[in-house]
Design an enzyme around this catalytic site. Structure first.
Site, mmCIF file in Angstrom:
data_model
loop_
_atom_site.group_PDB
_atom_site.id
_atom_site.type_symbol
_atom_site.label_atom_id
_atom_site.label_comp_id
_atom_site.label_asym_id
_atom_site.label_seq_id
_atom_site.Cartn_x
_atom_site.Cartn_y
_atom_site.Cartn_z
ATOM 1 N N HIS A 181 62.466 28.186 7.447
ATOM 2 C CA HIS A 181 62.644 26.960 8.645
ATOM 3 C C HIS A 181 63.541 28.525 8.798
ATOM 4 O O HIS A 181 63.766 28.768 9.954
ATOM 5 C CB HIS A 181 63.691 26.063 8.321
ATOM 6 C CG HIS A 181 62.841 25.074 8.149
ATOM 7 N ND1 HIS A 181 62.849 24.515 6.901
ATOM 8 C CD2 HIS A 181 61.761 24.796 8.725
ATOM 9 C CE1 HIS A 181 62.046 23.623 7.122
ATOM 10 N NE2 HIS A 181 60.519 23.466 7.355
ATOM 11 N N LYS A 205 52.874 29.502 5.313
ATOM 12 C CA LYS A 205 52.489 29.386 4.234
ATOM 13 C C LYS A 205 51.473 27.866 4.939
ATOM 14 O O LYS A 205 50.361 27.572 3.545
ATOM 15 C CB LYS A 205 53.988 28.409 3.406
ATOM 16 C CG LYS A 205 53.909 27.703 2.480
ATOM 17 C CD LYS A 205 55.208 27.866 1.625
ATOM 18 C CE LYS A 205 54.873 26.470 0.021
ATOM 19 N NZ LYS A 205 55.242 25.752 -0.105
ATOM 20 N N ASP A 206 51.832 26.569 5.495
ATOM 21 C CA ASP A 206 51.337 26.199 5.947
ATOM 22 C C ASP A 206 50.135 26.938 6.906
ATOM 23 O O ASP A 206 50.125 26.465 7.948
ATOM 24 C CB ASP A 206 51.868 24.619 6.776
ATOM 25 C CG ASP A 206 50.968 23.378 6.429
ATOM 26 O OD1 ASP A 206 49.598 23.831 6.942
ATOM 27 O OD2 ASP A 206 51.182 22.710 6.232
ATOM 28 N N TYR A 208 65.857 18.825 7.734
ATOM 29 C CA TYR A 208 65.787 19.497 5.896
ATOM 30 C C TYR A 208 66.285 21.095 5.737
ATOM 31 O O TYR A 208 64.357 21.653 4.766
ATOM 32 C CB TYR A 208 65.046 18.852 4.827
ATOM 33 C CG TYR A 208 65.603 18.255 3.468
ATOM 34 C CD1 TYR A 208 67.310 17.398 3.555
ATOM 35 C CD2 TYR A 208 65.163 19.215 2.296
ATOM 36 C CE1 TYR A 208 67.894 17.058 2.254
ATOM 37 C CE2 TYR A 208 65.985 18.434 1.583
ATOM 38 C CZ TYR A 208 67.256 17.664 1.247
ATOM 39 O OH TYR A 208 67.824 17.102 0.773
#
Length: 289
Positions: free
Chosen positions: A37, A149-150, A32
């Protein structure tokens, strides 16, 4: 772009490429795909001979209250996006291919998981580390790309690569942001119009923290209060956490020194947003735009 569904075929292709001294850039995802990404894929395309994208919704990292079956999937769309970014191989295994039987060995992450988002998701990063161990052995990348971000996941992966002596260069990639500073995420579409306007305050509060640190503030409690007060006064969001830790060790700090992360999570009506900045005290931020 070649789509591969089996471990054996993926390994055969990689071994052949490595015999010709090709560098392999790897972007592991659960699919997704969104702009974050795509940024990883663009970076991998520039820095490597071959780019491998994996799409695998990993059941091991879903908790008992998290619905594995409802995780969004759109392979056709993902394939189109991957082709546009010049991906050479899309590795798309089934759950049965990755886990044909009950695992006799799993990876257990001992550090860096009892804070931030990991605090409320016990076992999550064990599942992440286990699947990445398999994927690293299948793809054998030269470089692996993860989004900042993570940042907790990046810290866990850094520990995995270091502790298990993987010959892989870990490439953390800066957060992709909207014009108003909001970290891009597929979850942002779930914000109500007023919430979307308010959500820009999250990054603005981190910018206030940056200015405070640049001005000489080293007390983490003062900095956390600056962020919390701004979010509480300017948004309807409910603060889940505002924390400051050493990075990537994710240990408590009494005074900011060296590499640190300032991280936050805020719940709005239908979505929980996370953001962070990673900074070298006395230098410019490394984890902003």
């Amino acid at each position: 772009m070649k789509v591969i569904n089996t471990i054996q075929e993926m390994q055969t292709e990689i071994i052949k490429l490595k015999s010709h001294s090709k560098s392999i850039g790897f972007v592991p995802t659960m699919g997704y795909l969104h702009e974050g990404h795509l940024t990883l894929l663009k970076r991998a395309r520039v820095e490597n001979d071959i780019v491998v994208l994996s799409i695998f919704v990993n059941p091991l990292q879903f908790g008992p209250t998290e619905d594995f079956s409802s995780y969004p999937r759109d392979l056709a769309r993902d394939q189109t996006l991957a082709e546009c970014e010049g991906v050479d191989f899309l590795f798309y295994p089934s759950v049965e291919e990755m886990y044909p039987h009950s695992l006799s060995v799993r990876v257990v992450v001992e550090e860096r998981t009892d804070v931030l988002c990991g605090k409320s998701r016990p076992g999550h990063f064990d599942g992440v580390a286990t699947v990445l161990t398999k994927l690293f052995n299948i793809v054998m990348p030269t470089r692996a790309y993860f989004g900042k971000k993570d940042a907790q996941q990046v810290a866990v992966v850094e520990g995995l690569v270091t502790d298990f002596n993987y010959p892989i260069e870990l490439i953390p990639v800066d957060i992709v942001r909207e014009d108003d500073g909001l970290a891009k995420s597929s979850r942002n579409v779930n914000l109500l119009p007023d919430e979307r306007r308010q959500a820009s305050v999250l990054y603005k509060s981190l910018a206030v923290a940056k200015l405070a640190v640049e001005g000489g503030e080293r007390n983490p409690h003062v900095i956390k209060n600056l962020i919390s007060n701004m979010i509480q006064s300017e948004t309807s969001g409910l603060i889940d956490y505002v924390e400051i830790y050493s990075y990537p060790q994710l240990k408590q700090v009494d005074n900011l020194d060296g590499t640190c992360i300032i991280a936050l999570a805020v719940k709005f009506s239908k979505v929980r947003l996370i953001d962070n900045v990673i900074l070298e005290v006395g230098q410019e931020f490394g984890g902003g735009k």
